[in-house]
Structures are given as C-alpha cells and as structure tokens.
Motif scaffolding. Structure first.
Motif, PDB file in Angstrom:
ATOM      1  N   ALA A  40       0.817  -1.213   0.000  1.00  0.00           N
ATOM      2  CA  ALA A  40       0.000   0.000   0.000  1.00  0.00           C
ATOM      3  C   ALA A  40       0.851   1.263   0.000  1.00  0.00           C
ATOM      4  CB  ALA A  40      -0.967   0.013   1.193  1.00  0.00           C
ATOM      5  N   GLY A  41       2.065   1.144  -0.523  1.00  0.00           N
ATOM      6  CA  GLY A  41       2.948   2.296  -0.615  1.00  0.00           C
ATOM      7  C   GLY A  41       2.948   2.889  -2.014  1.00  0.00           C
ATOM      8  N   GLN A  42       4.115   3.370  -2.449  1.00  0.00           N
ATOM      9  CA  GLN A  42       4.227   4.018  -3.754  1.00  0.00           C
ATOM     10  C   GLN A  42       3.971   3.029  -4.889  1.00  0.00           C
ATOM     11  OE1 GLN A  42       7.897   6.191  -4.242  1.00  0.00           O
ATOM     12  NE2 GLN A  42       7.668   6.370  -6.462  1.00  0.00           N
ATOM     13  N   TYR A  43       4.542   1.828  -4.792  1.00  0.00           N
ATOM     14  CA  TYR A  43       4.403   0.825  -5.852  1.00  0.00           C
ATOM     15  C   TYR A  43       2.941   0.462  -6.070  1.00  0.00           C
ATOM     16  CZ  TYR A  43       4.578  -3.833  -8.005  1.00  0.00           C
ATOM     17  OH  TYR A  43       4.359  -4.919  -8.814  1.00  0.00           O
ATOM     18  N   GLU A  44       2.267   0.015  -5.028  1.00  0.00           N
ATOM     19  CA  GLU A  44       0.882  -0.427  -5.189  1.00  0.00           C
ATOM     20  C   GLU A  44      -0.063   0.747  -5.402  1.00  0.00           C
ATOM     21  OE1 GLU A  44       0.799  -4.752  -3.060  1.00  0.00           O
ATOM     22  OE2 GLU A  44       0.007  -3.077  -1.880  1.00  0.00           O
ATOM     23  N   GLY A  45       0.166   1.842  -4.692  1.00  0.00           N
ATOM     24  CA  GLY A  45      -0.689   3.008  -4.866  1.00  0.00           C
ATOM     25  C   GLY A  45      -0.638   3.553  -6.278  1.00  0.00           C
ATOM     26  N   SER A  46       0.542   3.516  -6.891  1.00  0.00           N
ATOM     27  CA  SER A  46       0.681   4.019  -8.258  1.00  0.00           C
ATOM     28  C   SER A  46      -0.145   3.191  -9.233  1.00  0.00           C
ATOM     29  CB  SER A  46       2.157   4.002  -8.675  1.00  0.00           C
ATOM     30  OG  SER A  46       2.905   4.947  -7.935  1.00  0.00           O
ATOM     31  N   ILE A  47      -0.137   1.865  -9.058  1.00  0.00           N
ATOM     32  CA  ILE A  47      -0.894   1.016  -9.978  1.00  0.00           C
ATOM     33  C   ILE A  47      -2.389   1.243  -9.821  1.00  0.00           C
ATOM     34  CG2 ILE A  47      -1.410  -1.366 -10.634  1.00  0.00           C
ATOM     35  CD1 ILE A  47       1.456  -2.088  -9.786  1.00  0.00           C
ATOM     36  N   VAL A  48      -2.863   1.394  -8.593  1.00  0.00           N
ATOM     37  CA  VAL A  48      -4.296   1.651  -8.402  1.00  0.00           C
ATOM     38  C   VAL A  48      -4.662   3.020  -8.961  1.00  0.00           C
ATOM     39  CG1 VAL A  48      -6.195   1.761  -6.760  1.00  0.00           C
ATOM     40  CG2 VAL A  48      -4.341   0.130  -6.385  1.00  0.00           C
ATOM     41  N   LEU A  49      -3.789   4.006  -8.809  1.00  0.00           N
ATOM     42  CA  LEU A  49      -4.049   5.323  -9.411  1.00  0.00           C
ATOM     43  C   LEU A  49      -4.152   5.219 -10.929  1.00  0.00           C
ATOM     44  CD1 LEU A  49      -1.722   7.741  -7.400  1.00  0.00           C
ATOM     45  CD2 LEU A  49      -4.227   7.825  -7.500  1.00  0.00           C
ATOM     46  N   ALA A  50      -3.342   4.357 -11.522  1.00  0.00           N
ATOM     47  CA  ALA A  50      -3.380   4.186 -12.978  1.00  0.00           C
ATOM     48  C   ALA A  50      -4.637   3.468 -13.421  1.00  0.00           C
ATOM     49  CB  ALA A  50      -2.143   3.429 -13.449  1.00  0.00           C
ATOM     50  N   ARG A  51      -5.125   2.546 -12.616  1.00  0.00           N
ATOM     51  CA  ARG A  51      -6.264   1.711 -12.995  1.00  0.00           C
ATOM     52  C   ARG A  51      -7.603   2.253 -12.538  1.00  0.00           C
ATOM     53  NH1 ARG A  51      -6.363  -2.917 -16.289  1.00  0.00           N
ATOM     54  NH2 ARG A  51      -7.768  -3.922 -14.819  1.00  0.00           N
ATOM     55  N   SER A  52      -7.671   2.711 -11.292  1.00  0.00           N
ATOM     56  CA  SER A  52      -8.960   3.107 -10.703  1.00  0.00           C
ATOM     57  C   SER A  52      -8.756   4.299  -9.774  1.00  0.00           C
ATOM     58  CB  SER A  52      -9.568   1.939  -9.909  1.00  0.00           C
ATOM     59  OG  SER A  52      -9.722   0.793 -10.708  1.00  0.00           O
ATOM     60  N   PRO A  53      -8.386   5.457 -10.308  1.00  0.00           N
ATOM     61  CA  PRO A  53      -8.063   6.602  -9.443  1.00  0.00           C
ATOM     62  C   PRO A  53      -9.223   7.027  -8.556  1.00  0.00           C
ATOM     63  CG  PRO A  53      -8.318   7.287 -11.741  1.00  0.00           C
ATOM     64  CD  PRO A  53      -8.265   5.796 -11.742  1.00  0.00           C
ATOM     65  N   GLU A  54     -10.454   6.790  -9.017  1.00  0.00           N
ATOM     66  CA  GLU A  54     -11.616   7.193  -8.223  1.00  0.00           C
ATOM     67  C   GLU A  54     -11.770   6.364  -6.954  1.00  0.00           C
ATOM     68  OE1 GLU A  54     -12.871   3.709 -10.637  1.00  0.00           O
ATOM     69  OE2 GLU A  54     -11.672   5.517 -11.009  1.00  0.00           O
ATOM     70  N   ARG A  55     -11.034   5.256  -6.856  1.00  0.00           N
ATOM     71  CA  ARG A  55     -11.149   4.377  -5.695  1.00  0.00           C
ATOM     72  C   ARG A  55     -10.051   4.631  -4.668  1.00  0.00           C
ATOM     73  NH1 ARG A  55     -10.794  -1.182  -7.005  1.00  0.00           N
ATOM     74  NH2 ARG A  55     -12.112  -1.598  -5.197  1.00  0.00           N
ATOM     75  N   VAL A  56      -9.183   5.601  -4.938  1.00  0.00           N
ATOM     76  CA  VAL A  56      -8.104   5.951  -4.021  1.00  0.00           C
ATOM     77  C   VAL A  56      -8.539   7.132  -3.164  1.00  0.00           C
ATOM     78  CG1 VAL A  56      -5.720   6.749  -3.833  1.00  0.00           C
ATOM     79  CG2 VAL A  56      -6.358   5.129  -5.634  1.00  0.00           C
ATOM     80  N   ARG A  57      -8.351   7.043  -1.856  1.00  0.00           N
ATOM     81  CA  ARG A  57      -8.614   8.182  -0.956  1.00  0.00           C
ATOM     82  C   ARG A  57      -7.429   9.128  -1.057  1.00  0.00           C
ATOM     83  NH1 ARG A  57     -12.187   4.012  -0.884  1.00  0.00           N
ATOM     84  NH2 ARG A  57     -13.553   4.021   0.948  1.00  0.00           N
ATOM     85  N   GLY A  58      -7.449   9.983  -2.085  1.00  0.00           N
ATOM     86  CA  GLY A  58      -6.297  10.809  -2.398  1.00  0.00           C
ATOM     87  C   GLY A  58      -5.883  11.742  -1.277  1.00  0.00           C
ATOM     88  N   GLU A  59      -6.844  12.400  -0.646  1.00  0.00           N
ATOM     89  CA  GLU A  59      -6.507  13.338   0.427  1.00  0.00           C
ATOM     90  C   GLU A  59      -5.852  12.619   1.588  1.00  0.00           C
ATOM     91  OE1 GLU A  59      -9.831  15.676   1.570  1.00  0.00           O
ATOM     92  OE2 GLU A  59     -10.113  16.587  -0.404  1.00  0.00           O
ATOM     93  N   VAL A  60      -6.348  11.443   1.900  1.00  0.00           N
ATOM     94  CA  VAL A  60      -5.753  10.651   2.981  1.00  0.00           C
ATOM     95  C   VAL A  60      -4.353  10.206   2.583  1.00  0.00           C
ATOM     96  CG1 VAL A  60      -5.953   8.526   4.331  1.00  0.00           C
ATOM     97  CG2 VAL A  60      -8.005   9.864   3.786  1.00  0.00           C
TER      98      VAL A  60
END
Length: 261
Positions: free
Chosen positions: A167-187
C-alpha cells in the motif's frame, strides 16, 4: 488474435478456439487491508492489470489469451486483525487452484498462467505447491512468474525491491493508474513514509502487519504514488508474465512479431 474474457464467451466460443495455442490467465490477489487510503481489493486490481497487459502481449505473438475471473480470497493472515480482510487456509488455496486447473485442462487449454500480486508467505507457498502439482501431471502446463524471486523482481521499482512495499508508492501508483476514483487521495497525500521492510520483518519472524511495523497496514511511501509510475509498472508486469509464458512454451511454437525479427 484478440484478448478474450472467459465470462464473455459461450461454451461454443471456447470450443472454437485454437486450443493448442490458447493460454488461460488467472489473476490472483487478496481481499485485505491496504492502509487507510487504498481499497481492500488492491492486489486483485494489480493482478488484473498484470493479466491484461500480459495477455495483450501474448495475443501479439499469435496466441489466444483468455482471461479468467480473478481469484480474490487467499491466505492473508498478516492483515487478519484489520476489519474487512478475508483469509483462507493455504491448503484450501492449493486445492482450489489444482481443481481449477483440472477444469482448464478438460476444456482442452494446455497452458495456465498465474498473474499474482499478493505476497503473504502462506499464499506464496500454496501457489508454488499447486503449480508443482499441476505440472507434475504432465498434461496442463502451469506458469507462475513469482516476482518476489529472481529474475523477475529485479525489474520492478526501487520501493518494491526494498521490501517496504504494501500500500505504498508501488501499489498506490498502480491503483491510481487503474482506478483513481477508488483511491482516498486526500488521505494518501497526508500519510507519512513507513520505510520498514515488510519482507525483512517476515524473515525475522513477524506474523502480522502490526508486529512487522505497519500499524496502519501500509509500508513504503504512499504519498509518492503517481499514475505515471503505475502505468509503467503495469507494462513491466505484462512483460514479465508474457516472457514467462514464452519461455515455458519455447520460441518455436508461434510466429515471431516484426519486433523480434
């Protein structure tokens, strides 16, 4: 040839495939805590991205790539104390994979490739146990490029290689690329780095995320995640999967693309 999804096909469609040149691809992930910013199915999202990218490359080589539904319930003991995590036993996973492989074999498909994005040690042992059992049968070929091992892992990002990767940079980056609306960006942007190596903690005997030094179920640098890195990593994962299949099949089994000649 095109990338196909098994759920979209009829049984007649499957029967009409050039089965000798067909590869079934199984994405494997987990439903488990990924910090306060990423969805529980982060690993499933990553595995599906890897499967699709790898499938497109195999299709470009003239193979039939068929995507199976993702397997999303696996051993996840390290996150078991966090609400929402679903964990099953390693023997259950190994039995499920071997049964699934038997169905793929009965359909006449000769190769099953596993796109895995979950690295719980019990989970990985179960995958290797199942793959060994499948290949020992001598009929269906199972291909599993384990990115926690050489040579595959060395091609991934610095954070991944550091072991401080959940759940760091590696995994967060892939989820941002695939489903950015599902990432709690502000958090995510407010989370401090957690440089503790999860892999090192596991080697030292830690049995869960908290004991390993991840009280919020994340390791690494989530605030540094970018969609650009995610897209690049997905392409690398696709290369890894397709190359592992190509190596297993042998280069003489299909026509080479212009880029290879």
């Amino acid at each position: 040839m095109t990338l196909r999804r098994l759920p979209d096909l009829t049984w007649e469609d499957v029967g009409a495939l050039d089965l000798d040149r067909t590869v079934a691809i199984l994405p494997v992930g987990a439903t488990e805590a990924h910090g306060p910013h990423l969805p529980l199915d982060t690993d499933v999202t990553i595995a599906a991205a890897m499967a699709e990218a790898g499938g497109r490359r195999l299709s470009a080589h003239g193979l039939e790539a068929v995507l199976l539904d993702a397997l999303q319930y696996t051993p996840a003991a390290f996150a078991a104390s966090f609400p929402g995590t679903i964990s099953i036993g390693g023997a259950t996973l190994a039995a499920l994979l071997t049964d699934l492989a038997a169905s793929v074999q009965r359909a006449g498909i000769p190769t099953l490739a596993i796109a895995n994005a979950h690295f719980d040690p019990t989970h990985l042992r179960a995958l290797h146990t199942a793959v060994s059992a499948i290949n020992a049968g001598g009929v269906l070929r199972a291909v599993f490029p384990d990115v926690t091992r050489r040579p595959w892992g060395g091609r991934l990002t610095a954070e991944f290689r550091s072991g401080a990767c959940h759940a760091g940079q590696y995994e967060g980056s892939i989820v941002l690329a695939r489903s950015p609306e599902r990432v709690r960006g502000e958090v995510m942007r407010e989370l401090d780095d957690n440089p503790v190596s999860l892999s090192a903690a596991i080697a030292e005997g830690a049995q869960d995320f908290v004991a390993a030094g991840g009280p919020q179920a994340y390791f690494g640098s989530p605030a540094a995640a970018t969609a650009e890195e995610g897209h690049a990593t997905i392409e690398t994962l696709g290369d890894i999967l397709s190359e592992a299949v190509i190596d297993a099949l042998g280069t003489e089994t299909w026509p080479r693309t212009k880029e290879q000649t």
